[in-house]
Enzyme design. Structure first.
Site, mmCIF file in Angstrom:
data_model
loop_
_atom_site.group_PDB
_atom_site.id
_atom_site.type_symbol
_atom_site.label_atom_id
_atom_site.label_comp_id
_atom_site.label_asym_id
_atom_site.label_seq_id
_atom_site.Cartn_x
_atom_site.Cartn_y
_atom_site.Cartn_z
ATOM 1 N N GLY A 119 0.785 -1.232 0.000
ATOM 2 C CA GLY A 119 0.000 0.000 0.000
ATOM 3 C C GLY A 119 0.809 1.269 0.000
ATOM 4 O O GLY A 119 0.260 2.351 0.216
ATOM 5 N N GLU A 128 4.427 -6.380 0.673
ATOM 6 C CA GLU A 128 3.832 -6.675 -0.630
ATOM 7 C C GLU A 128 3.596 -5.410 -1.452
ATOM 8 O O GLU A 128 2.459 -5.066 -1.787
ATOM 9 C CB GLU A 128 2.508 -7.426 -0.438
ATOM 10 C CG GLU A 128 2.651 -8.779 0.235
ATOM 11 C CD GLU A 128 1.316 -9.380 0.645
ATOM 12 O OE1 GLU A 128 0.283 -8.677 0.504
ATOM 13 O OE2 GLU A 128 1.296 -10.528 1.103
ATOM 14 N N PRO A 129 4.642 -4.675 -1.819
ATOM 15 C CA PRO A 129 4.433 -3.507 -2.677
ATOM 16 C C PRO A 129 4.078 -3.928 -4.098
ATOM 17 O O PRO A 129 4.619 -4.895 -4.639
ATOM 18 C CB PRO A 129 5.796 -2.807 -2.639
ATOM 19 C CG PRO A 129 6.778 -3.900 -2.368
ATOM 20 C CD PRO A 129 6.057 -4.877 -1.482
ATOM 21 N N GLY A 130 3.143 -3.227 -4.690
ATOM 22 C CA GLY A 130 2.788 -3.458 -6.087
ATOM 23 C C GLY A 130 2.797 -2.138 -6.827
ATOM 24 O O GLY A 130 3.599 -1.908 -7.735
ATOM 25 N N ARG A 181 -9.511 4.304 -12.970
ATOM 26 C CA ARG A 181 -9.254 4.760 -11.609
ATOM 27 C C ARG A 181 -9.813 6.161 -11.330
ATOM 28 O O ARG A 181 -10.220 6.452 -10.210
ATOM 29 C CB ARG A 181 -7.763 4.727 -11.299
ATOM 30 C CG ARG A 181 -7.187 3.302 -11.261
ATOM 31 C CD ARG A 181 -5.764 3.300 -10.724
ATOM 32 N NE ARG A 181 -5.732 3.613 -9.299
ATOM 33 C CZ ARG A 181 -5.388 4.784 -8.786
ATOM 34 N NH1 ARG A 181 -5.024 5.777 -9.577
ATOM 35 N NH2 ARG A 181 -5.401 4.964 -7.483
ATOM 36 N N TYR A 231 -12.030 5.694 -8.234
ATOM 37 C CA TYR A 231 -11.430 6.148 -6.982
ATOM 38 C C TYR A 231 -11.314 7.667 -6.881
ATOM 39 O O TYR A 231 -10.704 8.175 -5.941
ATOM 40 C CB TYR A 231 -10.007 5.585 -6.831
ATOM 41 C CG TYR A 231 -9.905 4.091 -6.791
ATOM 42 C CD1 TYR A 231 -10.807 3.313 -6.063
ATOM 43 C CD2 TYR A 231 -8.890 3.435 -7.474
ATOM 44 C CE1 TYR A 231 -10.694 1.940 -6.029
ATOM 45 C CE2 TYR A 231 -8.766 2.059 -7.440
ATOM 46 C CZ TYR A 231 -9.669 1.311 -6.717
ATOM 47 O OH TYR A 231 -9.550 -0.049 -6.682
ATOM 48 N N CYS A 245 -18.856 6.403 -24.063
ATOM 49 C CA CYS A 245 -20.171 7.031 -23.968
ATOM 50 C C CYS A 245 -20.574 7.183 -22.499
ATOM 51 O O CYS A 245 -21.567 6.623 -22.038
ATOM 52 C CB CYS A 245 -21.188 6.188 -24.730
ATOM 53 S SG CYS A 245 -22.748 7.036 -24.997
ATOM 54 N N GLU A 246 -19.773 7.918 -21.755
ATOM 55 C CA GLU A 246 -20.004 8.199 -20.336
ATOM 56 C C GLU A 246 -19.476 9.593 -20.019
ATOM 57 O O GLU A 246 -18.343 9.918 -20.367
ATOM 58 C CB GLU A 246 -19.259 7.195 -19.442
ATOM 59 C CG GLU A 246 -19.732 5.769 -19.531
ATOM 60 C CD GLU A 246 -21.023 5.533 -18.777
ATOM 61 O OE1 GLU A 246 -21.392 6.384 -17.934
ATOM 62 O OE2 GLU A 246 -21.667 4.505 -19.037
ATOM 63 N N TYR A 272 -2.829 -0.969 -11.681
ATOM 64 C CA TYR A 272 -4.291 -0.930 -11.635
ATOM 65 C C TYR A 272 -4.912 -0.168 -12.801
ATOM 66 O O TYR A 272 -6.021 0.332 -12.691
ATOM 67 C CB TYR A 272 -4.766 -0.356 -10.296
ATOM 68 C CG TYR A 272 -4.213 -1.115 -9.128
ATOM 69 C CD1 TYR A 272 -4.656 -2.398 -8.836
ATOM 70 C CD2 TYR A 272 -3.183 -0.585 -8.347
ATOM 71 C CE1 TYR A 272 -4.114 -3.118 -7.789
ATOM 72 C CE2 TYR A 272 -2.641 -1.298 -7.291
ATOM 73 C CZ TYR A 272 -3.111 -2.567 -7.020
ATOM 74 O OH TYR A 272 -2.570 -3.288 -5.993
#
Length: 470
Positions: A281, A323-325, A367, A371, A398-399, A428
């Site tokens: 995180g 656990e870095p991603g 994202r 988010y 179309c949004e 992500y």
């Protein structure tokens, strides 16, 4: 809600307070761009020795452009920082969080650079196995693992299955017994820490789907059941407090609560837990309002916290893993787009909004919509002497919520055919990509030493229609 007149309240062309007016709108801001990024002699952005104009011609747009040297250097830096921070104790190691971005070549890099690999589904495990990643250095996560996923993990010999619920203890025990093996498990503990991040990526407060509650007693009960089980081996405890976190304050509270649990287990059950996984995180710089810590500062800070808590509990410092991603994959990649329409929308009075539409959007980067994420961008095929202007970069879907970059300065002469690069899209973005509006997903290309190669090819209409059995 009744209909009402649209007006200036629906938009504001002023820059947000955190967005500084650029002294040079063509400047690549340090921290936002991967380590090999620069402007070439023609003014185009170059990454890994390859110009984005060349990439646009040879690969097409949109495309994810991954700086291999940057990715691997970040992975090794986290690996070394964890090992050094816990060298005086039982050691520290890093598992790359494959959910952020995973393909077979990335799994091979992670293996070659000596990291473990964290996978969350049978599909991610399949990628790891196809890459030849050592199962013993693989961890399987997930809050709702299927029997088939657990069975395959045990058959190939994964190093740890991170158990997420009381029911899963019985599930893994049953499958391990049927296979005549012992399952190595970690128990994911919900510590009640609410990380200061978006609610959808804060994962350790009580009211969410992950983990075994510490306050409700599920965590201790899970440890007791695991120790009593015939076909389970308790490897250790796992705690993950959320994502896009910039300091170690949340880890301090979480570590204290987990170590208090370790002390209780030793006192009441006579068992010493020797491994902790404190998750990942760690935050990255998506724009100029973000100030991420270094791997060394993070690991040293967390090591100090763990040492202090263990000393007070009269416990040996356990082996600690992370656990870095995002912090590895995110800054290594930029998304390259071609500009289509540029629209100056009048909002009433002096207010207006400049919409710069690109040939991708929420299908390759959800994202911003999901988010409320803030990204930056840059005119990347040339330099411009025109004044900076606040724009909104939007996609082709179309949004109305199909926004890639909510607010950023681009040169006022940005026009159709220009290239725009959005940095820090390695985590992500492709992993959450979709075929919304039947748009094929972009390719991922790796650049290094003046050459590019395809890691994941561009999808085609034939790929999409191949699933249609009509």
């Amino acid at each position: 809600m009744r209909a009402h007149e649209a007006g200036a309240l629906h938009g504001n062309d002023a820059a947000p307070t955190w967005l500084p007016y650029p002294a040079d709108v063509n400047h690549l801001i340090p921290g936002l761009w991967s380590q090999t990024c620069r402007r070439d002699a023609d003014g185009a952005v170059e990454v890994g020795g390859v110009s984005v104009t060349r990439l646009a011609e040879e690969v097409g747009t949109p495309a994810f452009v991954l700086d291999e040297d940057d990715f691997r250097a970040r992975a090794r830096r986290f690996r070394d920082a964890a090992a050094e921070a816990f060298r005086a104790h039982a050691g520290g190691e890093v598992y790359y969080a494959g959910k952020s971005f995973l393909c077979t070549e990335v799994a091979r890099w992670v293996d070659e650079d000596g990291l473990g690999l964290d996978v969350c589904t049978g599909g991610e495990l399949a990628v790891a196995l196809r890459a030849g990643f050592p199962p013993a250095r693989t961890a399987l996560h997930g809050n709702n693992k299927s029997d088939a996923e657990i069975r395959r993990a045990l058959e190939v010999g994964v190093g740890r299955i991170v158990v997420d619920s009381l029911g899963e203890i019985d599930q893994v025990e049953r499958i391990a017994a049927a296979l005549g093996t012992t399952a190595p498990v970690m128990l994911r503990i919900t510590t009640g820490v609410e990380a200061h991040t978006h609610e959808f990526i804060a994962t350790a407060h009580e009211d969410q789907k992950f983990g075994l509650s510490l306050s409700a007693g599920d965590a201790f009960e899970a440890i007791r059941r695991t120790l009593e089980a015939t076909h389970l081996e308790l490897v250790g405890l796992h705690s993950h407090i959320g994502s896009q976190i910039f300091d170690v304050g949340g880890f301090e509270v979480a570590a204290r609560r987990v170590i208090d649990l370790v002390a209780r287990v030793r006192e009441e059950l006579g068992h010493t837990i020797t491994q902790l996984d404190l998750g990942g995180g760690f935050g990255v710089m998506y724009n100029t309002q973000h100030t991420p810590s270094t791997p060394e500062a993070l690991m040293d800070g967390i090591a100090g916290i763990v040492e202090k808590q263990c000393h007070e509990a009269e416990l040996p410092v356990p082996h600690v893993s992370f656990e870095p991603g995002r912090a590895i994959a995110g800054p290594s990649t930029q998304t390259l787009y071609t500009v289509g329409t540029v629209k100056d929308v009048r909002l009433g009075g002096p207010h207006h909004r400049v919409y710069v539409s690109v040939d991708g959007g929420m299908s390759d980067n959800i994202r911003t919509a999901l988010y409320d994420a803030d990204y930056s961008c840059l005119l990347s095929n040339r330099v411009s002497g025109e004044r900076p202007e606040v724009v909104r970069v939007v996609g082709k879907h179309c949004e109305s919520g199909d926004i890639v970059v909510k607010d950023e300065y681009l040169p006022a002469d940005v026009e159709a055919g220009d290239l725009v690069s959005v940095p820090v899209t390695g985590a992500y973005c492709y992993a959450l990509a979709s075929n919304y509006n039947h748009v094929p997903r972009p390719p991922v290309v790796a650049v290094k030493d003046g050459a590019w190669r395809t890691l994941l090819r561009r999808e085609t209409e034939e790929d999409l229609l191949g699933l249609d059995q009509g």
